[in-house]
Write a protein that holds these residues in place. Structure first.
Motif, short mmCIF file in Angstrom:
data_model
loop_
_atom_site.label_atom_id
_atom_site.label_comp_id
_atom_site.label_asym_id
_atom_site.label_seq_id
_atom_site.Cartn_x
_atom_site.Cartn_y
_atom_site.Cartn_z
N THR A 54 55.99 91.21 32.29
CA THR A 54 54.96 90.75 31.34
C THR A 54 53.60 91.30 31.74
O THR A 54 52.81 91.72 30.88
CB THR A 54 54.94 89.22 31.27
N PHE A 55 53.32 91.30 33.03
CA PHE A 55 52.05 91.84 33.52
C PHE A 55 51.90 93.31 33.10
O PHE A 55 50.87 93.70 32.54
CB PHE A 55 51.97 91.70 35.04
N PHE A 56 52.93 94.11 33.34
CA PHE A 56 52.90 95.52 32.97
C PHE A 56 52.71 95.71 31.46
O PHE A 56 51.90 96.52 31.03
CB PHE A 56 54.18 96.23 33.43
N LEU A 57 53.46 94.96 30.68
CA LEU A 57 53.36 95.09 29.22
C LEU A 57 51.98 94.72 28.72
O LEU A 57 51.40 95.44 27.89
CB LEU A 57 54.42 94.22 28.55
N ASN A 58 51.43 93.63 29.20
CA ASN A 58 50.12 93.19 28.72
C ASN A 58 49.00 94.13 29.16
O ASN A 58 48.10 94.44 28.39
CB ASN A 58 49.84 91.76 29.16
N VAL A 59 49.06 94.61 30.40
CA VAL A 59 48.02 95.51 30.91
C VAL A 59 48.11 96.87 30.23
O VAL A 59 47.10 97.44 29.82
CB VAL A 59 48.12 95.61 32.45
N SER A 60 49.31 97.41 30.09
CA SER A 60 49.45 98.71 29.42
C SER A 60 49.09 98.58 27.93
O SER A 60 48.48 99.49 27.35
CB SER A 60 50.86 99.28 29.59
N GLY A 61 49.43 97.46 27.32
CA GLY A 61 49.03 97.22 25.93
C GLY A 61 47.53 97.14 25.78
O GLY A 61 46.96 97.64 24.80
N GLY A 85 53.32 93.21 18.78
CA GLY A 85 54.71 92.93 19.15
C GLY A 85 55.02 93.30 20.59
O GLY A 85 55.88 92.71 21.23
N TYR A 86 54.32 94.30 21.11
CA TYR A 86 54.55 94.81 22.46
C TYR A 86 53.98 93.88 23.54
O TYR A 86 54.62 93.63 24.55
CB TYR A 86 53.91 96.20 22.55
N THR A 87 52.78 93.38 23.31
CA THR A 87 52.16 92.49 24.30
C THR A 87 52.55 91.05 23.99
O THR A 87 53.01 90.73 22.90
CB THR A 87 50.62 92.62 24.29
N THR A 88 52.35 90.17 24.97
CA THR A 88 52.81 88.80 24.77
C THR A 88 51.97 87.80 25.56
O THR A 88 52.18 87.60 26.75
CB THR A 88 54.31 88.67 25.12
N PHE A 89 51.03 87.21 24.87
CA PHE A 89 50.20 86.19 25.50
C PHE A 89 50.99 84.89 25.71
O PHE A 89 50.79 84.19 26.70
CB PHE A 89 48.96 85.93 24.62
N SER A 90 51.91 84.60 24.82
CA SER A 90 52.69 83.37 24.95
C SER A 90 53.61 83.41 26.17
O SER A 90 53.74 82.42 26.89
CB SER A 90 53.51 83.09 23.68
#
Length: 119
Positions: free
Chosen positions: A35-42, A69-74
């Motif tokens: 999740t960290f990688f997805l949110n930071v790269s997003g 759709g790619y990032t996820t705050f939830s």
């Protein structure tokens, strides 16, 4: 336009699902790296998209749709509270601080790269 936005969001969610499973398969530990990688790269890509000043439709498809759709705050919040619930306070604080600081930094970096590209 709404259908294109939905297709972008669907594609982003599919990529998120694939990368989450790939990262979790190869990286073990209590830090929620996927999740960290997805949110930071997003954040980096969204900053870039804003920096290059995409027109409304491409921005909606890529910025709002795909990256939404790619990032996820939830999931970030769920994982953060799971760490707290497990009394892993140090990891929860680390995860929260790194996510916000690096996320904002990468969004700024992406924005600056985009501005430099069109500059």
């Amino acid at each position: 336009m709404i259908w294109m936005l939905g297709l972008g969001a669907s594609a982003g969610a599919c990529v998120r699902y694939f990368l989450t499973n790939l990262i979790k398969k190869h990286v073990k530990g209590s830090f929620p790296l996927a999740t960290f990688f997805l949110n930071v790269s997003g954040a980096l890509v969204l900053g870039f998209v804003v920096g290059i000043k995409l027109k409304t439709l491409p921005y909606a498809i890529l910025g709002t749709g795909f990256l939404g759709g790619y990032t996820t705050f939830s999931t970030f919040n769920t994982e953060l509270f799971a760490l707290l619930d497990d009394h892993n306070y140090r990891m929860a604080v680390l995860y929260g601080i790194l996510s916000y600081v690096i996320g904002i930094s990468f969004a700024f970096l992406g924005f600056m790269l985009g501005q430099h590209l069109i500059g």
